[in-house]
Design a protein around this motif. Structure first.
Motif, short mmCIF file in Angstrom:
data_model
loop_
_atom_site.label_atom_id
_atom_site.label_comp_id
_atom_site.label_asym_id
_atom_site.label_seq_id
_atom_site.Cartn_x
_atom_site.Cartn_y
_atom_site.Cartn_z
N HIS A 90 0.84 -1.20 0.00
CA HIS A 90 0.00 0.00 0.00
C HIS A 90 0.88 1.25 0.00
O HIS A 90 0.62 2.22 0.72
CB HIS A 90 -0.94 0.03 1.22
N LYS A 104 -6.74 3.67 0.73
CA LYS A 104 -7.46 3.46 -0.53
C LYS A 104 -6.81 4.32 -1.62
O LYS A 104 -6.53 5.51 -1.40
CB LYS A 104 -8.94 3.86 -0.40
N GLN A 335 -13.39 -1.47 -8.25
CA GLN A 335 -12.15 -2.01 -7.70
C GLN A 335 -11.39 -2.78 -8.77
O GLN A 335 -11.98 -3.54 -9.54
CB GLN A 335 -12.42 -2.94 -6.53
N GLU A 338 -6.35 -5.67 -7.72
CA GLU A 338 -5.46 -5.51 -6.56
C GLU A 338 -6.23 -4.87 -5.40
O GLU A 338 -7.01 -3.93 -5.59
CB GLU A 338 -4.25 -4.63 -6.93
N GLN A 339 -5.98 -5.37 -4.20
CA GLN A 339 -6.74 -4.94 -3.03
C GLN A 339 -6.57 -3.45 -2.75
O GLN A 339 -5.45 -2.91 -2.80
CB GLN A 339 -6.29 -5.74 -1.80
N ASP A 340 -7.70 -2.79 -2.47
CA ASP A 340 -7.74 -1.37 -2.09
C ASP A 340 -7.29 -0.42 -3.19
O ASP A 340 -7.01 0.75 -2.94
CB ASP A 340 -6.91 -1.11 -0.82
#
Length: 488
Positions: A90, A104, A335, A338-340
């Motif tokens: 992240h 996010k 989305q 890929e996460q977030d």
């Protein structure tokens, strides 16, 4: 190296990115929202008007980023390109040395032009303000240009240019096939030959210039994301004079169903043998050989052959799922795989099964809608709330202007995906209006409205209500019948 922990980071200063950032900044006034943009100017929406349930009109303005920061104290604009994105951690690093640890992230980096060739200074692509100004500068000295492409930019360009001969090269059987059928194209063709009158009022909006701006998209100079300016607004040609070197306009000549086979510089041209006598073609800086065997000399070539989603800056070391068009695939909550990490606007491609009456087209209206909806989805995820797919994805709708006519597109306006299972109703008054309705199973599923028809809201309701119109037959478009009264 500066490092910050933040809740929201948005990449891209175009309509999708700015809309997303504004929405989040207003909904989370105590959270820092960071908008990364390669340009000192950002695209903002003004004069927004909700015309009907799904149709909306607005102007696009370029403004200094300070305008947004004054409006939203918690919105921070960072003028820098993305150097590295590490989605597992992240973490996002920028060219100016900053590092953001985000909760996010929304990627709204738009798309870049698909140029005919990357290494020819005689080929110009038009996407951002700088390349539009470069085009204006070159055009002022030109007697003939070749425009290649059949989309929105090409349509606007060939109509607006004066004092210069235009050779328009399209691979289709009719002009504007992204938006129109052959009938609508025939309705519009006379406008290319007619004297330009009753033009829109001059653009009154403020224009800002900067000392250091993005690259002009001349082939051979198309840099990475750090040099990309945001895409042009729908009224990009307003307020700049698109006039060539000739006193009188030489008109537009269209070459249908062909593409560019080869581009020659003047030196190359003089060395090769051609079917046509070279003396007939004259002396020009550059020559274009077409697949139909014809060759034209011109001052320069405009490449208006579409765009490619600008995903490259984010792919290294990550595992984004890409669509066939190179866009980041997004689900019905915007989305990515890929996460977030969310995406909106031209950089993304919808991965959900769309409504029967909606399709993705890389247009300004969809960039705004996607940016707004992506912000709502990001907010819902942070607040751990559920959210349903927005109503704007129920029916495709778009208002624009071509050849000085108002143009409204609704639903499956070109019978997209309907095969033979449809019928068309047409009404045309030369020089005034062109109305086409697409019916399937007796129900209206799409429409094209050119001119001031005032039918858009009525037709939108008929499409959304799925009313069986079989009994009305051709009377549906009878100009002596007020359709609004018919279906009250």
């Amino acid at each position: 190296m500066a490092s910050e922990k933040v809740t929201f980071v948005i990449v891209g200063g175009g309509i999708a990115g700015v809309t997303c950032a504004e929405q989040l900044a207003s909904q989370f006034p105590s959270e820092g929202v960071y908008l990364l943009t390669a340009s000192p100017l950002v695209k903002t929406i003004t004069n927004f008007k909700q015309v009907s349930k799904t149709l909306e009109e607005f102007n696009v303005e370029e403004q200094p980023s300070s305008v947004l920061e004054e409006k939203y104290p918690n919105l921070k604009i960072v003028q820098s390109a993305v150097q590295l994105l590490q989605v597992k951690e992240h973490r996002l690093q920028t060219d100016n040395g900053q590092t953001f640890h985000y909760k996010k992230l929304c990627l709204c980096s738009g798309a870049r032009p698909k140029l005919l060739t990357q290494d020819n200074p005689h080929v110009l692509g038009i996407r951002d303000t700088d390349s539009a100004q470069e085009f204006q500068k070159r055009l002022s000295k030109a007697k003939r240009i070749v425009v290649v492409g059949n989309g929105g930019i090409a349509l606007e360009l060939v109509y607006e240019v004066e004092g210069c001969e235009v050779i328009w090269v399209i691979k289709d059987k009719a002009i504007g096939n992204t938006f129109f059928d052959a009938g609508a194209a025939q309705f519009l063709i006379p406008s290319l030959e007619a004297e330009k009158k009753d033009r829109s009022l001059p653009c009154k909006r403020v224009r800002y210039t900067t000392e250091k701006t993005g690259v002009c998209f001349i082939a051979g100079q198309s840099g990475d994301f750090g040099e990309l300016g945001s895409a042009l607004g729908p009224d990009w040609h307003e307020g700049i004079e698109l006039r060539g070197a000739e006193k009188s306009s030489s008109g537009v000549h269209i070459e249908y169903e062909c593409e560019v086979e080869k581009i020659y510089t003047q030196q190359e041209f003089l060395r090769f043998d051609f079917n046509t006598e070279k003396s007939e073609l004259g002396m020009w800086p550059v020559y274009v050989q077409l697949t139909n065997g014809k060759t034209y000399g011109c001052d320069f070539i405009v490449s208006a052959t579409g765009v490619v989603p600008n995903t490259d800056p984010f792919l290294h070391g990550n595992n984004f799922e890409l669509a066939a068009d190179h866009g980041l695939i997004v689900d019905d909550h915007m989305q990515t795989s890929e996460q977030d990490v969310y995406a909106a606007g031209d950089v993304c491609t919808v991965g959900w099964k769309p409504s029967a009456l909606w399709q993705q087209m890389r247009l300004w209206t969809q960039a705004r809608q996607m940016g707004w909806y992506a912000a709502r989805c990001m907010a819902a995820a942070v607040l751990e709330e559920s959210i349903e797919l927005d109503f704007c994805f129920e029916l495709f709708s778009h208002i624009t202007k071509f050849f000085n006519y108002k143009v409204v597109l609704l639903g499956k306006f070109n019978a997209q995906g309907l095969g033979q299972d449809h019928e068309l109703l047409l009404r045309c008054t030369k020089g005034q209006e062109y109305v086409k309705v697409v019916l399937s199973g007796g129900r209206m599923v799409g429409a094209v409205l050119i001119g001031d028809t005032d039918l858009e809201e009525t037709f939108e309701n008929l499409i959304l209500n799925e009313m069986d119109l079989s009994r009305y037959g051709e009377h549906l478009l009878d100009p002596n019948i007020d359709i609004e009264d018919y279906f009250d």
